[in-house]
Design a protein around this motif. Structure first.
Motif, PDB file in Angstrom:
ATOM      1  N   UNK A   6      -5.991 -20.165  -2.930  1.00 48.54           N
ATOM      2  CA  UNK A   6      -4.409 -20.192  -2.468  1.00 48.54           C
ATOM      3  C   UNK A   6      -3.655 -20.163  -3.189  1.00 48.54           C
ATOM      4  N   UNK A   7      -2.300 -20.662  -2.735  1.00 46.85           N
ATOM      5  CA  UNK A   7      -1.441 -20.700  -3.164  1.00 46.85           C
ATOM      6  C   UNK A   7      -0.206 -21.331  -2.659  1.00 46.85           C
ATOM      7  N   UNK A   8       0.578 -21.561  -3.732  1.00 48.35           N
ATOM      8  CA  UNK A   8       1.925 -22.343  -2.675  1.00 48.35           C
ATOM      9  C   UNK A   8       3.142 -21.487  -2.184  1.00 48.35           C
ATOM     10  N   UNK A   9       3.370 -22.473  -1.206  1.00 48.62           N
ATOM     11  CA  UNK A   9       4.570 -21.348  -0.301  1.00 48.62           C
ATOM     12  C   UNK A   9       5.644 -20.539  -1.055  1.00 48.62           C
ATOM     13  N   UNK A  10       5.636 -21.690  -2.398  1.00 45.17           N
ATOM     14  CA  UNK A  10       7.360 -21.082  -2.435  1.00 45.17           C
ATOM     15  C   UNK A  10       6.856 -20.019  -3.638  1.00 45.17           C
ATOM     16  N   UNK A  11       5.287 -20.453  -3.753  1.00 51.43           N
ATOM     17  CA  UNK A  11       5.026 -19.251  -4.975  1.00 51.43           C
ATOM     18  C   UNK A  11       5.435 -17.480  -4.738  1.00 51.43           C
ATOM     19  N   UNK A  12       6.094 -16.893  -5.815  1.00 48.17           N
ATOM     20  CA  UNK A  12       6.629 -15.857  -5.356  1.00 48.17           C
ATOM     21  C   UNK A  12       6.601 -14.142  -5.908  1.00 48.17           C
ATOM     22  N   UNK A  13       5.625 -15.064  -7.566  1.00 45.10           N
ATOM     23  CA  UNK A  13       5.125 -14.093  -8.193  1.00 45.10           C
ATOM     24  C   UNK A  13       3.688 -13.596  -7.763  1.00 45.10           C
ATOM     25  N   UNK A  14       4.187 -11.831  -7.842  1.00 41.16           N
ATOM     26  CA  UNK A  14       3.270 -10.905  -7.536  1.00 41.16           C
ATOM     27  C   UNK A  14       1.580 -10.611  -8.283  1.00 41.16           C
ATOM     28  N   UNK A  15       2.351 -10.607  -9.868  1.00 39.36           N
ATOM     29  CA  UNK A  15       1.968  -9.808 -10.228  1.00 39.36           C
ATOM     30  C   UNK A  15       0.863 -10.890 -11.345  1.00 39.36           C
ATOM     31  N   UNK A  29       0.024 -10.062  -4.201  1.00 41.20           N
ATOM     32  CA  UNK A  29       0.660  -9.745  -2.696  1.00 41.20           C
ATOM     33  C   UNK A  29       0.604  -8.712  -1.791  1.00 41.20           C
ATOM     34  N   UNK A  30      -1.035  -7.713  -2.565  1.00 42.71           N
ATOM     35  CA  UNK A  30      -1.328  -6.718  -1.908  1.00 42.71           C
ATOM     36  C   UNK A  30      -2.796  -6.323  -1.459  1.00 42.71           C
ATOM     37  N   UNK A  31      -3.384  -7.524  -2.657  1.00 44.90           N
ATOM     38  CA  UNK A  31      -4.732  -8.023  -2.416  1.00 44.90           C
ATOM     39  C   UNK A  31      -5.585  -9.498  -1.459  1.00 44.90           C
ATOM     40  N   UNK A  32      -6.960  -8.853  -0.658  1.00 42.24           N
ATOM     41  CA  UNK A  32      -6.482  -9.761  -0.435  1.00 42.24           C
ATOM     42  C   UNK A  32      -8.258 -10.137  -0.833  1.00 42.24           C
ATOM     43  N   UNK A  33      -8.701  -9.588  -1.306  1.00 40.75           N
ATOM     44  CA  UNK A  33     -10.424  -9.272  -1.789  1.00 40.75           C
ATOM     45  C   UNK A  33     -10.783  -8.633  -3.182  1.00 40.75           C
TER      46      UNK A  33
END
Length: 122
Positions: free
Chosen positions: A71-80, A101-105
Motif C-alpha cells: 500500500x502506498x500513501x494517499x498523497x503518492x502521485x507517481x504511477x511508474x 496506477x493500472x496494475x492491481x495484481x
C-alpha cells in the motif's frame, strides 16, 4: 524517498486498518508468489531512480503460494515504479516502468526451462 506501507507487519496492518481509505493510494497492488520458491526480498522504487528503496518484506519471506499487499500513501502521485525480487540463492528478477496506477495484481512465475521469472499483470 517516497514512502509506502507494507501490510505484512503488524504495525503497518494496524495503521492501515485504523486509517483505511486515508492511506490508500491508487498504486496499491498485490504480489502473488507462484514461482515454486520463497522470495527473500522485494524492492520497489520509483522508475528512473538510481537506487532501490528498502526491502518491502522487511524480515519476512514471501513463500510460494502466498500473497503480499503493498500500500502506498494517499498523497503518492507517481504511477511508474520498478520492482526487483530476490530468491534465497541470490538470483534476481527486475521489472521496469510498471504502471501501478493500472496494475492491481502481479502474479510471479518461474519457468524452469528458461530460468526466467515472469510477472502476469492484472
Amino acid at each position: 524517498m517516497k514512502a509506502f506501507v507494507a501490510k505484512s507487519t503488524l504495525f503497518a496492518a494496524a495503521l492501515f486498518l485504523t486509517q483505511g481509505a486515508a492511506l490508500a493510494g491508487q498504486q496499491d497492488f498485490t504480489i502473488v508468489n507462484k514461482t515454486g520458491y520463497p522470495l527473500k526480498h522485494i524492492f520497489v522504487s520509483e522508475s528512473k531512480s538510481n537506487s532501490w528503496d528498502e526491502d518491502v518484506l522487511g524480515r519476512d519471506v514471501l513463500n510460494d503460494g502466498e500473497e503480499f499487499e503493498l500500500s502506498f500513501g494517499k498523497s503518492e502521485s507517481t504511477c511508474k515504479w520498478d520492482m526487483k525480487v530476490a530468491y534465497d540463492d541470490g538470483e534476481t528478477a527486475v521489472w521496469e516502468n510498471l504502471d501501478l496506477c493500472k496494475i492491481s495484481k502481479l502474479t510471479l512465475k518461474w519457468n524452469k526451462n528458461t530460468g526466467v521469472t515472469s510477472a502476469l499483470k492484472e
